[in-house]
Design an enzyme around this catalytic site. Structure first.
Site, PDB file in Angstrom:
ATOM      1  N   GLU A 126       4.972   3.526   6.886  1.00 59.48           N
ATOM      2  CA  GLU A 126       5.969   3.584   5.878  1.00 59.48           C
ATOM      3  C   GLU A 126       5.686   4.958   5.076  1.00 59.48           C
ATOM      4  OE1 GLU A 126       4.787   0.102   3.572  1.00 59.48           O
ATOM      5  OE2 GLU A 126       6.861  -0.076   2.712  1.00 59.48           O
ATOM      6  N   SER A 155       4.951  -0.607  -1.668  1.00 56.41           N
ATOM      7  CA  SER A 155       5.063  -0.730  -0.078  1.00 56.41           C
ATOM      8  C   SER A 155       5.168  -2.207   0.082  1.00 56.41           C
ATOM      9  CB  SER A 155       3.432  -0.474   0.276  1.00 56.41           C
ATOM     10  OG  SER A 155       3.155  -1.182   1.430  1.00 56.41           O
ATOM     11  N   LYS A 180      -5.781 -13.989  -5.298  1.00 56.71           N
ATOM     12  CA  LYS A 180      -5.405 -14.451  -4.217  1.00 56.71           C
ATOM     13  C   LYS A 180      -5.192 -15.884  -4.009  1.00 56.71           C
ATOM     14  CE  LYS A 180      -6.547 -10.332  -1.790  1.00 56.71           C
ATOM     15  NZ  LYS A 180      -5.604  -9.471  -1.496  1.00 56.71           N
TER      16      LYS A 180
END
Lengths: 170, 581
Positions: B281, B319, B358
């Protein structure tokens, strides 16, 4: 009861000019330590510090919402909920206290069925303690909005307060 | 230098040193509850009182700077009694629930109560009734257990710049809450869990999902697999008496197998994969002008949440890569299931993470269910895993080491260092430089990215072109980096950076909100050292050298940024309100 709630004029931020918040922000932005002053302006304009106003004011002042709530909940003066149309303030300063303020408060609480710091369900009456209001010669003193009840006897307080009721406009 | 006397012993310290720090120099430990090495002193708790022998007055050691000629005493009957009174007052407003508390045997208040011989309640208990807030499903807030030390608030407001937590009300009614007593999940909270890592009591802890995990493990119809994040391996040992930074990868794999997991994977594999995708990327954007620069890393879910709430103009810079454990989760239920002919519907993926955010990330959007069902089913913190191992009767000290399972278990040193601030940048540079130049790197280390400085900037020359990078950790340090980017864009000036790494927690994941308690910079550095040692010792140090990653592209994904990669390994962002009400 719900209809009277929605009509309460001081309680509705929508009823004030839309740029009131921007004006307050403009006035106090970039002045160090001015959050309390800005919040005074908010309370003067809206009667309390409505959540929508706090959320809009915060970014304009560059102050986090959490900080606004820290200040508003720290000082008794600021209100988070719309007070009643008639704000009854019972002076709890030393002179008033000695001259019967506690009994005056008790009688008002019993009459309106609310505690100090609360508002009647119809949003007409709000009862609060205040510290010395600076006219000890008139003790015991109670104020209803800007009107003063001086040297009042506990037995007469309910009549004196209810006499100051002003009917709603419209 | 400042010269003073503490308990009759001469001490010399640099100007500005507190009495509390000065006392340490002569082996005197002054108790503290509000003071934490990461935070400014607030003198809130009052337990650190010492006496100025010259005037008999008591002063707070944490907030009093050492001064020339001071003669102090830290121990006399009145000092001890004062400290005891402070504790008794706190205990009178604290629920007596130690046995059923998350912090049992791991609580600073409990420890001090024991040290000061408090064996009965002398004051009537007036603990307020405040409901527990589990709304974030990441951290649990039990404001009844709060001692108003203010650590969580300082870390949330100043160090992390999130401003979710605050004190509300005053005096005895003071409590921690989001502005206006709304549930934490509807506040700006990004679930980084730094509040829980700094709380001295059980007032803020991780949202515990160990019971839910046991239920999955005990279901014979399910096929439970597990993965561990880079930072877990160098911190979990602290819960078992190992020195900080000891690498316990093999023992942790072994313990997980004994707990009943059918396959043990490593998030480091996912980190290697992230590097291939994100590195590609970067080259797309840097060398081919496809997409916005700088590229900003996206593997930290608290950072993603923070950006979506506070810096939405940075969205095109992010990203699109998911975080490494999400990649492993998606592949476990597709690639691994296919290879091993397992019904993906029966697979449950459990992630062991240094992180509380998370727990939120696994459900943050539909992209987190790219395999057809939720890609990661449960995310546990290092602290939860340590308790589960103890509960299982596993002797962690002596258990022989085990190996991970393929095809999602092998990793390189580049994957390992993901757990420390600067690690993602360094790992990405190893691969990106290789891809740009086509050459093997003579030296794989990019030391400019390492260490605990809040913002690290560097310029590198790659194939005759300057590559400018920045690494920030601790969300409070992000502002300066973002401001520079914004200003340059607005003025049309050259970009200050081409590539930016951000990790929400100070020190990166090694200092994560779900790691063992008691973190300090010293501990962060030791844990990071454990990761860098594994990197140096390994055979493979570049993500692109991982043969299992090469196999994954050959057999399944085709090539980096392929359609399949985009579906399974990438995500989208959206603006989220700071306050939901």
């Amino acid at each position: 009861m719900s209809t009277t709630e929605t009509k309460a004029p001081a309680a509705k931020p929508a009823g004030t000019p839309p740029d009131a918040i921007s004006l307050i922000a403009k006035r106090w932005k970039n002045k160090r330590g001015s959050l309390i002053m800005a919040l005074h302006d908010v309370q003067e304009t809206f009667g309390y510090v409505p959540r929508e106003v706090a959320l809009k004011l915060a970014p304009q002042l560059g102050v986090p919402v959490a900080r606004i709530y820290e200040v508003v909940t720290f000082y008794n003066y600021f209100k988070l909920e719309a007070p009643g149309r008639h704000v009854i303030s019972v002076c709890m300063g030393t002179a008033c206290y000695l001259k019967g303020a506690p009994e005056i408060k008790e009688r008002l609480m019993a009459h309106f069925g609310i505690k100090s710091g609360e508002t009647t369900p119809d949003k007409e009456w709000h009862l609060q303690d205040v510290r010395c209001i600076g006219c000890c010669g008139l003790a015991p003193v109670v104020t209803v909005n800007s009107k003063i009840i001086a040297k009042v006897k506990p037995a007469d307080i309910v009549t004196a307060v209810t006499a100051l009721y002003t009917p709603k406009e419209g | 230098m400042i010269k003073l006397q503490i308990n009759g012993m001469a001490v010399e310290v640099a100007p500005g040193t507190s009495v509390y720090e000065a006392a340490k120099k002569v082996s005197v430990k002054i108790p503290v509850l509000c003071k934490h090495p990461d935070l400014d002193h607030t003198a809130a708790c009052g337990i650190c009182v010492v006496r100025n022998k010259q005037n008999g007055r008591m002063l707070r050691a944490c907030s009093t700077p050492a001064d020339n000629g001071m003669d102090l005493s830290t121990e006399d009957p009145e000092i001890v009694q004062t400290r005891r009174s402070v504790l008794e007052l706190m205990l009178s407003k604290h629920p007596n629930e130690c046995l059923t508390c998350h912090r049992n045997q791991n609580c600073e208040l409990q420890t001090l109560a024991a040290d000061f011989n408090i064996h009965r309640e002398v004051l009537d208990n007036i603990t307020p009734e405040i409901p527990v807030d589990e709304s974030t499903k990441a951290v649990t807030l039990d404001a009844r257990k709060c001692i108003s030390c203010g650590r969580c608030i300082q870390v949330c407001q100043e160090n992390q710049n999130v401003w979710a937590l605050s004190f509300v009300d005053r005096g005895i009614k003071t409590r921690i809450a989001a502005a206006g007593d709304i549930p934490l999940a509807e506040s700006p909270c990004v679930r980084c869990g730094q509040c829980s890592a700094h709380c001295p009591t059980g007032a803020i802890v991780e949202y515990d999902e160990s019971e839910a995990t046991w239920e999955l493990l005990r279901n014979p119809d399910l096929y439970c697999v597990v993965q561990i994040a880079p930072a877990v391996r160098v911190a979990i040992g602290e819960a078992f008496g190992f020195p900080a930074g000891t690498n316990l990868t093999g023992k942790t794999y072994a313990a997980l197998r004994r707990m009943g997991f059918k396959a043990v994977f490593d998030t480091n594999f996912g980190a290697d994969l992230t590097i291939i995708e994100e590195g590609t990327e970067f080259i797309q954007r840097f060398a081919h002008g496809k997409g916005e620069l700088p590229l900003i890393t996206s593997c930290c879910p608290a950072w993603v949440d923070f950006m979506e709430k506070y810096h939405t103009d940075m969205m095109p810079h992010f990203s699109t890569c998911k975080s490494p454990h999400e990649m492993v989760g998606a592949l476990a239920k597709t690639y691994y299931a296919e290879k091993n002919k397992i019904d993906p519907k029966k697979i449950r993926v459990i992630s062991i993470m240094p992180c509380t955010a998370k727990k939120f990330e696994i459900q943050r959007s539909e992209d987190m269910s790219s395999s057809g069902t939720q890609d990661v089913d449960i995310s546990l913190t290092t602290r939860e895993l340590a308790r589960m191992i103890k509960q299982s009767g596993i002797d962690y000290q002596t258990i022989p080491e085990s190996q991970p399972d393929h095809v999602l278990g092998a990793y390189t040193g580049a994957g390992t260092i993901f757990g420390a601030t600067g690690g993602v940048m360094e790992a990405a540079l190893r691969t990106a430089v290789h891809l740009i130049t086509g050459e093997k790197l003579a030296k794989v280390e990019f030391e400019q990215t390492r260490g605990l400085q809040g913002v690290k900037e560097a310029k590198l020359m790659v194939a005759g072109q300057e590559v400018r990078i920045a690494v920030a950790h601790g969300l409070g340090n992000v502002e300066t980096v973002i401001k520079k980017i914004r200003e340059a864009k607005a003025k049309g000036e050259p970009l200050p950076y081409h590539f930016v790494e951000v990790m929400a927690c100070p020190g990166g994941c090694v200092g994560g909100g779900g790691q063992p308690y008691g973190v300090t910079d010293e501990l962060r550095l030791k844990r990071a050292k454990g990761l860098y040692s594994e990197d140096t010792a390994g055979i493979w140090r570049n993500s692109h050298d991982n043969p299992y990653i090469q196999e994954l592209y050959r057999d399944f994904l085709d090539k980096p940024l392929s359609e399949k990669s985009h579906h399974l390994l990438h995500t989208h962002y959206k603006s989220r309100p700071t306050y939901q009400r």
